[in-house]
Scaffold this motif. Structure first.
Motif, PDB file in Angstrom:
ATOM      1  N   SER A   1      51.578  61.290  27.854  1.00 29.95           N
ATOM      2  CA  SER A   1      51.443  60.754  26.433  1.00 29.95           C
ATOM      3  C   SER A   1      53.030  60.523  26.164  1.00 29.95           C
ATOM      4  O   SER A   1      53.866  61.031  26.620  1.00 29.95           O
ATOM      5  N   LYS A   2      53.106  59.599  24.986  1.00 26.87           N
ATOM      6  CA  LYS A   2      54.707  59.369  24.582  1.00 26.87           C
ATOM      7  C   LYS A   2      55.195  60.587  24.220  1.00 26.87           C
ATOM      8  O   LYS A   2      56.329  60.872  24.586  1.00 26.87           O
ATOM      9  N   HIS A   3      54.633  61.461  23.554  1.00 26.46           N
ATOM     10  CA  HIS A   3      54.893  62.733  22.843  1.00 26.46           C
ATOM     11  C   HIS A   3      55.739  63.444  24.097  1.00 26.46           C
ATOM     12  O   HIS A   3      56.649  64.135  23.739  1.00 26.46           O
TER      13      HIS A   3
ATOM     14  N   LEU B   1      60.521  65.235  36.217  1.00 29.57           N
ATOM     15  CA  LEU B   1      60.564  66.206  35.558  1.00 29.57           C
ATOM     16  C   LEU B   1      59.183  66.762  34.831  1.00 29.57           C
ATOM     17  O   LEU B   1      58.593  67.678  34.901  1.00 29.57           O
ATOM     18  N   PHE B   2      58.567  65.560  34.186  1.00 25.40           N
ATOM     19  CA  PHE B   2      57.350  65.523  33.635  1.00 25.40           C
ATOM     20  C   PHE B   2      56.167  65.993  34.424  1.00 25.40           C
ATOM     21  O   PHE B   2      55.478  66.765  34.278  1.00 25.40           O
ATOM     22  N   MET B   3      56.196  65.212  35.554  1.00 27.11           N
ATOM     23  CA  MET B   3      55.287  65.599  36.589  1.00 27.11           C
ATOM     24  C   MET B   3      55.258  66.870  37.007  1.00 27.11           C
ATOM     25  O   MET B   3      54.060  67.385  37.302  1.00 27.11           O
TER      26      MET B   3
ATOM     27  N   ASP C   1      59.336  64.778  25.093  1.00 26.12           N
ATOM     28  CA  ASP C   1      59.760  66.217  25.261  1.00 26.12           C
ATOM     29  C   ASP C   1      60.456  66.469  26.640  1.00 26.12           C
ATOM     30  O   ASP C   1      61.699  67.162  26.675  1.00 26.12           O
ATOM     31  N   ALA C   2      60.097  65.905  27.658  1.00 22.78           N
ATOM     32  CA  ALA C   2      60.682  66.051  29.028  1.00 22.78           C
ATOM     33  C   ALA C   2      61.917  65.601  29.000  1.00 22.78           C
ATOM     34  O   ALA C   2      63.133  65.800  29.746  1.00 22.78           O
ATOM     35  N   GLN C   3      62.021  64.172  28.077  1.00 20.67           N
ATOM     36  CA  GLN C   3      63.391  63.692  27.994  1.00 20.67           C
ATOM     37  C   GLN C   3      64.421  64.359  27.399  1.00 20.67           C
ATOM     38  O   GLN C   3      65.508  64.705  27.728  1.00 20.67           O
ATOM     39  N   ALA C   4      64.179  65.030  26.122  1.00 18.95           N
ATOM     40  CA  ALA C   4      64.628  66.142  25.464  1.00 18.95           C
ATOM     41  C   ALA C   4      65.294  67.218  26.379  1.00 18.95           C
ATOM     42  O   ALA C   4      66.325  67.728  26.377  1.00 18.95           O
TER      43      ALA C   4
ATOM     44  N   GLU D   1      47.117  59.831  27.255  1.00 15.89           N
ATOM     45  CA  GLU D   1      46.802  60.163  25.885  1.00 15.89           C
ATOM     46  C   GLU D   1      45.404  60.542  25.901  1.00 15.89           C
ATOM     47  O   GLU D   1      44.612  60.184  24.957  1.00 15.89           O
ATOM     48  N   ASN D   2      45.298  61.826  26.590  1.00 17.18           N
ATOM     49  CA  ASN D   2      43.982  62.440  26.604  1.00 17.18           C
ATOM     50  C   ASN D   2      42.585  61.627  26.961  1.00 17.18           C
ATOM     51  O   ASN D   2      41.529  62.220  26.628  1.00 17.18           O
TER      52      ASN D   2
END
Length: 465
Positions: A305-307, A291-293, A311-314, A263-264
């Motif tokens: 971050s959660k957001h 995928l996110f990594m 996005d990666a989930q979607a 989270e920054n």
């Protein structure tokens, strides 16, 4: 073969040419196994697993070595706090490491050497450095003479004089020079230790990787990799030790992945944002985390971050849905047309662009964008009045090929078997009886079977992960 690697040693992209044609010797610094791995540990495991996959895809025979540091100050502290032996703690968290990394789609290394299995080699290595004048014994400790190695600082691009500014010798320090670093530590009372010519003790951190890399890959390796935080002093010291010992270059290409922020903010225990992979995997599809990594180039920092995870989930669902729709059409359509070269050429173009991205310093961010392009192309093609077996089959093949290279294979959805159905019913009853421990145990067991459960207001849903 036109793979380019950004070499941290030269700070530029270079054409990858291994020492021996067709073969790659690759060493990746592994974790200190005193706890579950955190998300920062997970990034290099995922990144270099992907690098390995791609090198093998491009025809290289890769020998991949990644170590475990199974004795050090953190392990000794954990053992004292828990009233356990160091080997017990190490063994427990090595098992947890394999459980976590397997869930993330990472293959085991060809060799996972442990420090405690290499004590004779470590002692011999240190003895040789002393004989060459690069090291000295001091009250049971052994130190490396940093200034004696002419190339010190070449990886971190710092001069010895610059390094000296931040160094100091405490009162009573055993070192001859503030820049010298420890190779062997004299044992403290009731501390795990090994015999050596300098008395009971254990190795310093840096010497371990020099010894294990040479033991399993030889004097010179092709790729040495790890997190950016290891560049100095760990990798710098490895170079000094290894090249002083062998008189040869230690590694031809150095790769370093960027930091992870939460989270920054920088991840740290003091900020209470220290995220363990073991905890993440209780809530998140492992493929989504992978995928996110890979969605950011490995050399760049990444913000967890959660957001962004949502996005990666979607994104993962978009790709999976496109794949499933193509597979359904291929298996159930009774009206498949003839060969269609135009669509086949579009598929080939996306595949070639994916390869170009990966050839360019393993740019997984751009490669993933091509996977989304393939999903978009698939969705567009499915709107055609008539589809062909050749195009549908090619879409499936290329989806499988490219996603597999990223470690994101598509699991084929199958009917639940009787055993899994029974477990689901048992879990429902456990939740009704507020036996959440059993409920979580069943959920974790099903996750091992690649079945992901989602508890919703409408009941429990499942999907293959």
């Amino acid at each position: 073969m036109t793979i380019q690697i950004f070499n941290s040693l030269t700070r530029q992209k270079e054409l990858f040419v291994p020492l021996e044609e067709g073969k790659v010797k690759m060493y990746v610094c592994g974790p200190t196994v005193y706890n579950y791995i955190h998300i920062g540990n997970a990034r290099p495991v995922i990144v270099y697993d992907t690098v390995r996959r791609y090198l093998e895809y491009r025809g290289f025979d890769v020998k991949y070595v990644s170590n475990f540091t199974d004795v050090d100050d953190k392990l000794i502290k954990a053992a004292n706090e828990l009233g356990e032996d160091v080997p017990e703690i190490a063994e427990r968290f090595i098992k947890a490491y394999f459980d976590n990394t397997k869930a993330l789609g990472c293959a085991e290394a060809d060799v996972h050497p442990r420090v405690t299995e290499h004590m004779p080699q470590i002692v011999e290595f240190i003895e040789a450095l002393i004989a060459k004048g690069y090291a000295y014994e001091s009250q049971g400790d052994v130190y490396y003479r940093t200034r004696k190695f002419d190339g010190y600082g070449k990886l971190s691009h710092q001069s010895v004089d610059e390094l000296k500014i931040g160094a100091r010798i405490e009162a009573g320090d055993k070192k001859q020079d503030a820049l010298d670093f420890v190779l062997w530590k004299a044992a403290k009372p009731n501390e795990i230790s090994w015999d050596s010519p300098w008395g009971q003790g254990r190795p310093g951190w840096h010497i371990e990787c020099s010894v294990m890399a040479r033991e399993h890959l030889g004097d010179t390796i092709d790729i040495h990799a790890g997190g950016q935080d290891l560049t100095f002093p760990h990798h710098e010291n490895e170079i000094a030790q290894s090249e002083a010992y062998t008189g040869k270059p230690f590694a031809r290409y150095w790769m370093h992945n960027g930091y992870i922020n939460i989270e920054n903010e920088k991840m740290s225990k003091s900020l209470n944002n220290f995220v363990l992979v073991n905890d993440i995997l209780k809530e998140l599809d492992p493929q989504v985390l992978r995928l996110f990594m890979l969605s950011v180039h490995y050399r760049h920092p990444i913000n967890y971050s959660k957001h962004l995870v949502e996005d990666a989930q979607a994104g993962m669902e978009r790709i999976r849905t496109a794949y499933s729709n193509v597979k359904y059409r291929l298996e159930h359509s009774a009206d498949l047309g003839d060969h269609d070269d135009i669509w086949l050429s579009k598929i080939d173009a996306i595949k070639n662009q994916f390869i170009e991205a990966m050839d360019d310093d393993f740019n997984t961010a751009n490669a993933i964008s091509k996977l989304f392009d393939l999903a978009k192309l698939a969705n567009t093609y499915l709107l055609e009045k008539q589809t062909t077996e050749s195009v549908l089959g090619s879409l499936i093949d290329v989806f499988d090929e490219l996603a597999g290279l990223l470690g994101l294979p598509f699991a084929q959805v199958e009917l639940l078997d009787d055993e899994v159905e029974a477990l689901l019913e048992e879990r429902i009853e456990a939740r009704k009886n507020r036996d959440f421990a059993r409920s979580d145990e069943i959920r974790d067991h099903l996750k091992d079977q690649s079945i992901i459960l989602e508890d919703t207001a409408q009941g429990t849903r499942w999907k293959r992960g």
